[in-house]
Design an enzyme around this catalytic site. Structure first.
Site, PDB file in Angstrom:
ATOM      1  N   HIS A   1      -1.466  -1.485  -4.125  1.00 12.62           N
ATOM      2  CA  HIS A   1      -2.696  -1.269  -3.346  1.00 12.62           C
ATOM      3  C   HIS A   1      -2.860   0.218  -3.099  1.00 12.62           C
ATOM      4  CE1 HIS A   1      -5.812  -2.526  -0.392  1.00 12.62           C
ATOM      5  NE2 HIS A   1      -5.414  -1.459   0.271  1.00 12.62           N
TER       6      HIS A   1
ATOM      7  N   ASP B   1      -5.664  -6.823   5.343  1.00 13.41           N
ATOM      8  CA  ASP B   1      -5.205  -5.458   5.088  1.00 13.41           C
ATOM      9  C   ASP B   1      -5.110  -4.679   6.398  1.00 13.41           C
ATOM     10  OD1 ASP B   1      -6.507  -2.711   3.016  1.00 13.41           O
ATOM     11  OD2 ASP B   1      -4.613  -3.017   4.089  1.00 13.41           O
ATOM     12  N   GLY B   2      -3.852  -4.481   6.824  1.00  7.46           N
ATOM     13  CA  GLY B   2      -3.669  -3.669   8.033  1.00  7.46           C
ATOM     14  C   GLY B   2      -2.845  -4.421   9.082  1.00  7.46           C
ATOM     15  N   GLY B   3      -1.697  -3.855   9.408  1.00  8.92           N
ATOM     16  CA  GLY B   3      -0.855  -4.466  10.453  1.00  8.92           C
ATOM     17  C   GLY B   3      -0.157  -5.732  10.003  1.00  8.92           C
TER      18      GLY B   3
ATOM     19  N   HIS C   1      -8.678   0.598  -3.424  1.00  3.27           N
ATOM     20  CA  HIS C   1      -9.427   0.204  -2.212  1.00  3.27           C
ATOM     21  C   HIS C   1     -10.246   1.409  -1.788  1.00  3.27           C
ATOM     22  CE1 HIS C   1      -9.134  -0.825   2.381  1.00  3.27           C
ATOM     23  NE2 HIS C   1     -10.368  -0.898   1.918  1.00  3.27           N
TER      24      HIS C   1
ATOM     25  N   ASP D   1      -4.921   3.143  -1.400  1.00  5.41           N
ATOM     26  CA  ASP D   1      -5.910   3.423  -0.337  1.00  5.41           C
ATOM     27  C   ASP D   1      -6.596   4.751  -0.574  1.00  5.41           C
ATOM     28  OD1 ASP D   1      -3.759   1.742   1.878  1.00  5.41           O
ATOM     29  OD2 ASP D   1      -5.823   1.167   1.394  1.00  5.41           O
TER      30      ASP D   1
ATOM     31  N   MET E   1     -12.301   3.426   0.328  1.00  2.00           N
ATOM     32  CA  MET E   1     -12.822   3.662   1.671  1.00  2.00           C
ATOM     33  C   MET E   1     -13.591   4.989   1.621  1.00  2.00           C
ATOM     34  SD  MET E   1      -9.460   2.456   3.773  1.00  2.00           S
ATOM     35  CE  MET E   1      -8.387   2.700   2.355  1.00  2.00           C
TER      36      MET E   1
ATOM     37  N   GLY F   1      -8.322   3.618   7.853  1.00  3.56           N
ATOM     38  CA  GLY F   1      -8.092   5.072   7.907  1.00  3.56           C
ATOM     39  C   GLY F   1      -6.622   5.410   8.010  1.00  3.56           C
TER      40      GLY F   1
ATOM     41  N   GLY G   1       1.690  -1.968   4.146  1.00  7.57           N
ATOM     42  CA  GLY G   1       2.127  -0.598   3.881  1.00  7.57           C
ATOM     43  C   GLY G   1       3.426  -0.323   4.625  1.00  7.57           C
TER      44      GLY G   1
ATOM     45  N   SER H   1       0.862  -1.186   0.000  1.00  8.25           N
ATOM     46  CA  SER H   1       0.000   0.000   0.000  1.00  8.25           C
ATOM     47  C   SER H   1       0.896   1.233   0.000  1.00  8.25           C
ATOM     48  CB  SER H   1      -0.869   0.013   1.257  1.00  8.25           C
ATOM     49  OG  SER H   1      -1.249   1.359   1.551  1.00  8.25           O
TER      50      SER H   1
ATOM     51  N   GLY I   1      -2.307   3.871   8.172  1.00  9.78           N
ATOM     52  CA  GLY I   1      -1.300   2.814   8.149  1.00  9.78           C
ATOM     53  C   GLY I   1      -0.651   2.735   9.524  1.00  9.78           C
TER      54      GLY I   1
ATOM     55  N   MET J   1      -9.249   7.345   0.417  1.00 14.70           N
ATOM     56  CA  MET J   1      -9.982   7.709   1.633  1.00 14.70           C
ATOM     57  C   MET J   1     -10.659   9.070   1.452  1.00 14.70           C
ATOM     58  SD  MET J   1      -7.113   6.648   4.433  1.00 14.70           S
ATOM     59  CE  MET J   1      -6.512   4.953   4.532  1.00 14.70           C
TER      60      MET J   1
ATOM     61  N   MET K   1     -10.421  -6.408   6.493  1.00 15.94           N
ATOM     62  CA  MET K   1      -9.650  -5.386   7.200  1.00 15.94           C
ATOM     63  C   MET K   1      -9.192  -5.953   8.535  1.00 15.94           C
ATOM     64  SD  MET K   1      -9.520  -3.040   5.038  1.00 15.94           S
ATOM     65  CE  MET K   1      -8.548  -1.938   6.071  1.00 15.94           C
TER      66      MET K   1
HETATM   67  C1  DX5 Z   1      -5.909   1.171   6.138  1.00 11.92           C
HETATM   68  C2  DX5 Z   1      -5.538   0.766   4.719  1.00 11.92           C
HETATM   69  C3  DX5 Z   1      -4.397  -0.194   4.699  1.00 11.92           C
HETATM   70  C4  DX5 Z   1      -3.137   0.377   5.331  1.00 11.92           C
HETATM   71  C5  DX5 Z   1      -2.097  -0.698   5.463  1.00 11.92           C
HETATM   72  O1  DX5 Z   1      -7.134   1.848   6.121  1.00 11.92           O
HETATM   73  O2  DX5 Z   1      -6.623   0.162   4.063  1.00 11.92           O
HETATM   74  O3  DX5 Z   1      -4.126  -0.595   3.357  1.00 11.92           O
HETATM   75  O4  DX5 Z   1      -2.619   1.426   4.545  1.00 11.92           O
HETATM   76  O5  DX5 Z   1      -1.034  -0.123   6.134  1.00 11.92           O
HETATM   77  P1  DX5 Z   1      -0.192  -0.960   7.201  1.00 11.92           P
HETATM   78  O6  DX5 Z   1       0.314  -2.142   6.448  1.00 11.92           O
HETATM   79  O7  DX5 Z   1       0.879   0.009   7.611  1.00 11.92           O
HETATM   80  O8  DX5 Z   1      -1.127  -1.339   8.299  1.00 11.92           O
HETATM   81 ZN    ZN Z   2      -6.149  -0.755   2.061  1.00 20.09          ZN
END
Ligand code: DX5
Ligand code: ZN
Length: 220
Positions: free
Chosen positions: A33, A175-177, A66, A35, A68, A142, A197, A10, A144, A37, A137
């Site tokens: 990817h 997706d996330g962490g 993606h 993001d 959001m 929202g 990310g 991401s 990274g 937002m 998710m």
């Molecule tokens: C969060 C995004 C993710 C995020 C991932 O809302 O959808 O794609 O950027 O970032 P990391 O990998 O740092 O959690």
């Molecule tokens: Zn994402």
């Protein structure tokens, strides 16, 4: 037979002032990817179709938008025009999921559906056969750099069981962490598409970070 894992960096935490250079660091990835937002559906504002359009031609990676965003139907045409290969909409943002997925696919794109951590799988049953990706998710969307919510791994296991029983082709994304440790847990639960990310762009060697996720999967 499990399919090779896809790694989708991401760019949310990349250096936006040097995106071209940042993209060169992740040429070994499978997806880019993006993001998107809107500051309404999620409490952050990122970037939109003009920036995505400028990335087309600067990367060979297929791009996944993606979304959001509230009212995704207003932005879908702009991302189609911007040249993305996949659009992932949030189940929570539309009462017309089947219509949006059919529309995205009718335009020749791949279709993904994302679910927030507390959203159950039930709403997916009808559209699942038409999906290329379910993006679970593993953080509240929202930002990274957040910590993976372990409870979502159960949802990954449940979805893996449903997809295998129904013999569907859809991939399961997390997706996330996602880092080396949590990626192992997610893969063990049944994920085969990793969005990362911070773990990639926060690394001094993004290519090595991507490789580490891949080798992890090969060993797994
Ligand atoms: C969060 C995004 C993710 C995020 C991932 O809302 O959808 O794609 O950027 O970032 P990391 O990998 O740092 O959690
Ligand atoms: Zn994402």
């Amino acid at each position: 037979m499990t399919r090779p894992i896809q790694v989708a960096p991401s760019i949310l935490d990349a250096d936006f002032a040097n995106l071209h250079r940042e993209l060169e660091k992740i040429v070994t990835a499978d997806w880019l990817h993006l993001d998107i937002m809107d500051g309404h559906f999620v409490p952050n504002l990122s970037f939109g179709p003009p920036l995505v359009k400028s990335l087309r031609g600067k990367t060979k990676l297929p791009m996944d938008a993606h979304l959001m965003v509230d009212n995704p139907e207003t932005l879908i045409p702009l991302f189609i025009e911007a040249g993305v290969e996949m659009i992932t909409v949030h189940l929570e943002t539309t009462p017309h999921l089947h219509r949006l997925v059919s529309w995205i696919r009718a335009e020749g794109l791949m279709a993904g559906v994302a679910l927030n951590p507390s959203t159950p799988l039930d709403g997916l049953q009808l559209v699942l056969p038409d999906l290329d990706l379910v993006l679970l998710m593993t953080v509240n969307p929202g930002y990274g750099g957040q910590k993976l919510i372990k409870g979502v791994l159960e949802k990954v296991e449940k979805l893996r069981k449903i997809i295998n029983e129904r013999n569907l082709n859809c991939r399961i994304g997390v997706d996330g962490g996602i880092n080396l440790e949590t990626a192992g847990e997610a893969i063990a639960a049944g994920a085969d598409h990793l969005v990362a990310g911070t773990y990639v762009f926060g690394s001094p060697e993004p290519a090595a970070a991507i490789r580490s996720l891949r080798t992890l999967c090969e060993e797994g």
